[in-house]
Every structure is written in structure tokens, then in C-alpha cells.
Write a protein that holds these residues in place. Structure first.
Motif, PDB file in Angstrom:
ATOM      1  N   ARG A 103       1.115  -1.105  -0.115  1.00  0.00           N
ATOM      2  CA  ARG A 103       0.310   0.054   0.165  1.00  0.00           C
ATOM      3  C   ARG A 103       0.958   1.185   0.162  1.00  0.00           C
ATOM      4  NH1 ARG A 103      -5.494  -0.664   0.348  1.00  0.00           N
ATOM      5  NH2 ARG A 103      -5.976   1.436   1.266  1.00  0.00           N
ATOM      6  N   SER A 104       1.952   1.249   0.750  1.00  0.00           N
ATOM      7  CA  SER A 104       2.824   2.437   0.953  1.00  0.00           C
ATOM      8  C   SER A 104       3.641   2.742  -0.815  1.00  0.00           C
ATOM      9  CB  SER A 104       4.276   2.076   2.224  1.00  0.00           C
ATOM     10  OG  SER A 104       4.911   1.045   1.608  1.00  0.00           O
ATOM     11  N   GLU A 105       3.490   1.660  -1.730  1.00  0.00           N
ATOM     12  CA  GLU A 105       4.235   1.590  -2.929  1.00  0.00           C
ATOM     13  C   GLU A 105       3.239   1.924  -3.943  1.00  0.00           C
ATOM     14  OE1 GLU A 105       6.158  -1.714  -3.167  1.00  0.00           O
ATOM     15  OE2 GLU A 105       8.059  -1.199  -1.754  1.00  0.00           O
ATOM     16  N   GLY A 106       2.013   1.928  -3.952  1.00  0.00           N
ATOM     17  CA  GLY A 106       0.902   2.563  -4.116  1.00  0.00           C
ATOM     18  C   GLY A 106      -0.625   1.462  -4.734  1.00  0.00           C
ATOM     19  N   LYS A 107      -0.166  -0.003  -4.305  1.00  0.00           N
ATOM     20  CA  LYS A 107      -0.648  -0.900  -4.543  1.00  0.00           C
ATOM     21  C   LYS A 107      -2.385  -0.982  -3.587  1.00  0.00           C
ATOM     22  CE  LYS A 107       2.689  -3.121  -7.117  1.00  0.00           C
ATOM     23  NZ  LYS A 107       4.004  -4.578  -6.319  1.00  0.00           N
ATOM     24  N   ASP A 108      -3.140  -1.278  -4.253  1.00  0.00           N
ATOM     25  CA  ASP A 108      -3.991  -0.766  -3.501  1.00  0.00           C
ATOM     26  C   ASP A 108      -5.043  -2.514  -3.232  1.00  0.00           C
ATOM     27  OD1 ASP A 108      -6.640  -0.537  -2.192  1.00  0.00           O
ATOM     28  OD2 ASP A 108      -7.734   0.190  -3.773  1.00  0.00           O
ATOM     29  N   PHE A 109      -3.787  -3.271  -2.116  1.00  0.00           N
ATOM     30  CA  PHE A 109      -4.529  -4.203  -1.423  1.00  0.00           C
ATOM     31  C   PHE A 109      -4.961  -3.532  -0.319  1.00  0.00           C
ATOM     32  CE2 PHE A 109      -0.841  -6.542  -3.671  1.00  0.00           C
ATOM     33  CZ  PHE A 109      -1.408  -5.972  -5.087  1.00  0.00           C
ATOM     34  N   VAL A 110      -5.832  -5.225   0.507  1.00  0.00           N
ATOM     35  CA  VAL A 110      -6.445  -5.640   1.742  1.00  0.00           C
ATOM     36  C   VAL A 110      -6.601  -6.165   2.404  1.00  0.00           C
ATOM     37  CG1 VAL A 110      -8.283  -2.752   1.163  1.00  0.00           C
ATOM     38  CG2 VAL A 110      -8.702  -5.794   1.001  1.00  0.00           C
ATOM     39  N   PHE A 111      -7.108  -6.272   3.459  1.00  0.00           N
ATOM     40  CA  PHE A 111      -5.977  -7.133   4.662  1.00  0.00           C
ATOM     41  C   PHE A 111      -7.714  -7.651   5.597  1.00  0.00           C
ATOM     42  CE2 PHE A 111      -4.163  -8.994   8.854  1.00  0.00           C
ATOM     43  CZ  PHE A 111      -3.514  -9.695   8.054  1.00  0.00           C
ATOM     44  N   VAL A 112      -8.158  -8.762   5.379  1.00  0.00           N
ATOM     45  CA  VAL A 112      -8.933  -9.590   6.246  1.00  0.00           C
ATOM     46  C   VAL A 112      -8.556 -10.911   7.502  1.00  0.00           C
ATOM     47  CG1 VAL A 112     -11.072 -10.761   6.081  1.00  0.00           C
ATOM     48  CG2 VAL A 112     -10.953  -8.865   4.501  1.00  0.00           C
ATOM     49  N   PRO A 113      -8.054 -10.319   8.326  1.00  0.00           N
ATOM     50  CA  PRO A 113      -7.495 -11.153   9.461  1.00  0.00           C
ATOM     51  C   PRO A 113      -7.894 -12.849   9.497  1.00  0.00           C
ATOM     52  CG  PRO A 113      -8.493  -9.285  10.775  1.00  0.00           C
ATOM     53  CD  PRO A 113      -8.557  -9.110   9.335  1.00  0.00           C
ATOM     54  N   TYR A 114      -6.577 -13.457   9.732  1.00  0.00           N
ATOM     55  CA  TYR A 114      -7.470 -14.991   8.919  1.00  0.00           C
ATOM     56  C   TYR A 114      -6.343 -15.486  10.835  1.00  0.00           C
ATOM     57  CZ  TYR A 114      -5.097 -19.446   8.261  1.00  0.00           C
ATOM     58  OH  TYR A 114      -4.951 -21.064   8.730  1.00  0.00           O
ATOM     59  N   SER A 115      -5.106 -15.385  10.771  1.00  0.00           N
ATOM     60  CA  SER A 115      -4.345 -16.117  12.781  1.00  0.00           C
ATOM     61  C   SER A 115      -4.163 -15.154  12.761  1.00  0.00           C
ATOM     62  CB  SER A 115      -3.771 -16.967  11.828  1.00  0.00           C
ATOM     63  OG  SER A 115      -2.891 -17.798  12.966  1.00  0.00           O
ATOM     64  N   ARG A 116      -3.497 -15.377  14.100  1.00  0.00           N
ATOM     65  CA  ARG A 116      -2.118 -14.473  14.850  1.00  0.00           C
ATOM     66  C   ARG A 116      -1.329 -15.251  15.404  1.00  0.00           C
ATOM     67  NH1 ARG A 116      -2.547 -14.450  20.293  1.00  0.00           N
ATOM     68  NH2 ARG A 116      -3.635 -15.810  21.845  1.00  0.00           N
ATOM     69  N   ALA A 117      -1.395 -16.981  15.040  1.00  0.00           N
ATOM     70  CA  ALA A 117      -0.373 -17.515  15.486  1.00  0.00           C
ATOM     71  C   ALA A 117       0.664 -17.053  14.844  1.00  0.00           C
ATOM     72  CB  ALA A 117      -0.358 -19.192  14.370  1.00  0.00           C
ATOM     73  N   VAL A 118       1.826 -17.088  15.995  1.00  0.00           N
ATOM     74  CA  VAL A 118       3.162 -16.529  15.882  1.00  0.00           C
ATOM     75  C   VAL A 118       4.753 -17.663  16.428  1.00  0.00           C
ATOM     76  CG1 VAL A 118       3.248 -14.746  15.393  1.00  0.00           C
ATOM     77  CG2 VAL A 118       3.251 -15.273  17.875  1.00  0.00           C
ATOM     78  N   GLY A 119       4.250 -18.223  17.475  1.00  0.00           N
ATOM     79  CA  GLY A 119       5.096 -19.242  17.801  1.00  0.00           C
ATOM     80  C   GLY A 119       6.039 -18.968  19.562  1.00  0.00           C
TER      81      GLY A 119
END
Length: 324
Positions: free
Chosen positions: A92-108
Motif C-alpha cells: 500500500r505504501s508503494e501505491g498498490k491498493d491491497f486490503v487485509f482480512v485477518p486469518y490467524s494470529r499464530a506466531v510461536g
């Protein structure tokens, strides 16, 4: 007209109507790593009809890895992929219009071998740490910041890092060749099943740093034009994902149905994988954007442009709310 002929005509009309309805149902093409854990959720969506229940047909395209999926997505060969929101922020900071829908918060976590005398990160000074995600791995960056804050320790300078593919880090970690190991969450689950133990979890480190461990890291990525032109498809996928999560969080039978694709080598691994997936299910509701902004700043400070590009502040419109 006889009753049988009338019945046959009615059946033909119904079949034709159903065929037209099916043909008109929009298709959502998901490009995901063929062996990735997201397939557990996508298979659950398909097998239980959660996609058609929300007005679309999900088609899953197996890819060699995340970068290949990103190429397919950006080239218009896929409608949705799974990635972390930091990548989306960079785009998005580079001008691409992408959006995010949460799926997982698994990190470890950072795991240590069974019998290790280490009780904190400070005890790993001079030892080897295996890292599956490379030097820009998000868990590694959070743990570096945590070590600096808690122990005044430069974890990168005071340990030896061994970077490798997840199966290699798993093998060397379990064999005791490493002082500690950071791996993708499903390999960490298998490492724990094999006797390794968490020295410090990324959740605990994040909390100590003032971050919100509930911030979902991974999500479904769409193009902004789909959100504008077909919001019902984005929302439908979000709802189908939640339906699958609700089922997998409560039903052991649903897990037995997907066990053949989980690559669990034992009942212990299967149980730990199920436990890890359930622990990574994000709570419904909006993402805390203030907390996400803090995480982005940390990643920018330690990972630099190689990780976040020019995204030093959270881009507006990144998270789809509602649906998150």
C-alpha cells in the motif's frame, strides 16, 4: 400430459434453473501454498459448503510457495492470497491498493531442546539459534527487541544464527544441535510434541514490548477494486472463514476430516497442531490499529526498508473493518 411426463418436465426445469444458478454463482480463486496450513481452513470451508452458503464458489489453486502466490495475485491469476499484513502495508505504501482480512494470529516461540538449562534468552549467549524465516523473520525481530529491553542483550550479535528451511530447523532443533530454534508455528507444534519446550513465547515478548499479541499477523489479501466492486465477496469469504474457525474450534470430528492433509506423524503431533491452530484464531471484531501501528514501527526500526519498504506508518484502509 401424464403425471410421469409432467414430473419429468418439472424436474428438467428445476435442473436447468439449478444449473443457471450455479453458473451465475461467482467464483473466488484462492492461490495458496500447496502444503500450507491455510488449506486446513479452506478444505473445511469447501467440505462444509460455507462458501456457497455465503454466495460464492471457492476454487483453491495450489502454489509452490508464498512468493509464487503473490505473483499470481498481482498478475490477476488469483483473487485472494494469504500473507502477513506487514507485506500488505508495504504494498500500500508503494501505491498498490491491497486490503487485509485477518486469518490467524499464530506466531510461536523460541524453543529449546529437552533438558536445556536455559531459563531466559540471556542464557543463549554464544549459542546457535536456528531461524526458519530468515533474518527478517517477524518473531526473530520481536525477540531481538525483547532481549535488548529485558537484558540489554544484542541477540543478533551475541548468538550465532543458523538460517534454514523449516524442516531443517525442526530436525536440528529436535536433535539438540541448536541452543534454540524459531520456526513456523506448525513446526513449533511438532517440536513441542517431540519434547522441546518454549523458552519465551512471542506473545509474552510482544506484551513486554507494549504490543498487542492479539494483533492478527496473517490474513486474506484482496485487491481494493474487489472490495469496492464486489464487497459481498470479500465479506462472504470473511464469514466463510469465521464459520470454518467456529467449527474447528469446537469439533474434533472436523479435525479428523482434515487429518489426512495435516502431515501429522503421530497422535502427539496431531494434538499439538490442533491446539496451535485453535490458539491462533483471532477474536472477531476490528483490529486495534494503534497496536498495529506500534508493531509496524518496531519492524521498521529493526527490519528497515528490506522488510517494510517505505511503510513507516500504518497506511489508511489496510484492514477491512468489519470482517476483522
Amino acid at each position: 400430459m401424464s403425471f410421469m411426463r409432467l414430473l419429468g418436465s418439472a424436474a428438467s426445469v428445476l435442473a436447468l434453473t439449478a444449473g443457471v444458478a450455479w453458473a451465475e454463482m461467482p467464483v473466488l480463486r484462492a492461490a495458496v501454498q500447496e502444503s500450507g496450513t491455510v488449506n486446513w481452513e479452506l478444505t473445511t470451508i469447501k467440505d462444509n459448503g460455507f462458501d456457497t452458503a455465503h454466495g460464492f464458489e471457492l476454487q483453491v489453486q495450489g502454489m509452490a510457495g508464498g512468493p509464487a502466490a503473490q505473483v499470481a495475485f498481482q498478475g490477476g491469476e488469483a483473487d485472494v492470497i494469504v500473507s502477513d499484513w506487514l507485506w500488505v502495508a508495504r504494498q500500500r505504501s508503494e501505491g498498490k491498493d491491497f486490503v487485509f482480512v485477518p486469518y490467524s494470529r499464530a506466531v510461536g516461540a523460541l524453543m529449546v531442546p529437552e533438558g536445556s538449562a536455559a531459563t531466559s534468552l540471556a542464557d543463549l549467549k554464544g549459542q546457535k539459534i536456528g531461524i526458519a524465516g530468515g533474518p527478517l523473520d517477524k518473531s526473530w525481530i520481536i525477540l531481538r527487541a525483547y532481549a535488548q529491553q529485558e537484558y540489554g542483550m544484542d541477540l543478533a550479535a551475541e548468538t550465532e544464527q543458523v538460517f534454514g528451511a523449516p524442516p531443517l530447523i525442526f530436525k536440528t532443533g529436535v536433535s539438540g544441535e541448536l541452543g534454540g530454534a524459531i520456526n513456523f508455528w506448525h513446526f513449533l507444534a511438532k517440536m513441542e510434541a517431540a519434547g522441546m519446550k518454549p523458552l519465551v513465547t512471542v506473545d509474552d515478548a510482544a506484551m513486554a514490548l507494549g504490543l498487542d499479541p492479539q494483533t492478527p499477523l496473517l490474513g486474506y489479501v484482496f485487491k481494493g477494486e474487489m472490495l469496492r466492486d464486489h464487497p459481498e465477496l470479500v465479506q462472504g469469504m470473511a464469514q466463510a472463514s469465521r464459520d470454518a474457525k467456529d467449527l474447528l474450534s469446537t469439533s474434533d470430528e472436523a479435525w479428523e476430516a482434515i487429518r489426512p492433509i495435516m502431515n501429522a506423524q503421530s497422535d502427539a503431533q496431531f494434538d499439538k497442531l490442533k491446539e496451535g491452530f485453535r490458539a491462533g484464531i483471532p477474536a472477531p471484531g476490528p483490529v486495534d490499529e494503534v497496536a498495529a501501528g506500534k508493531m509496524l514501527k518496531l519492524m521498521a526500526d529493526l527490519g528497515g526498508a528490506d522488510l517494510v519498504g517505505t511503510a513507516t506508518e500504518l497506511p489508511e484502509g489496510l484492514f477491512v473493518q468489519p470482517g476483522s
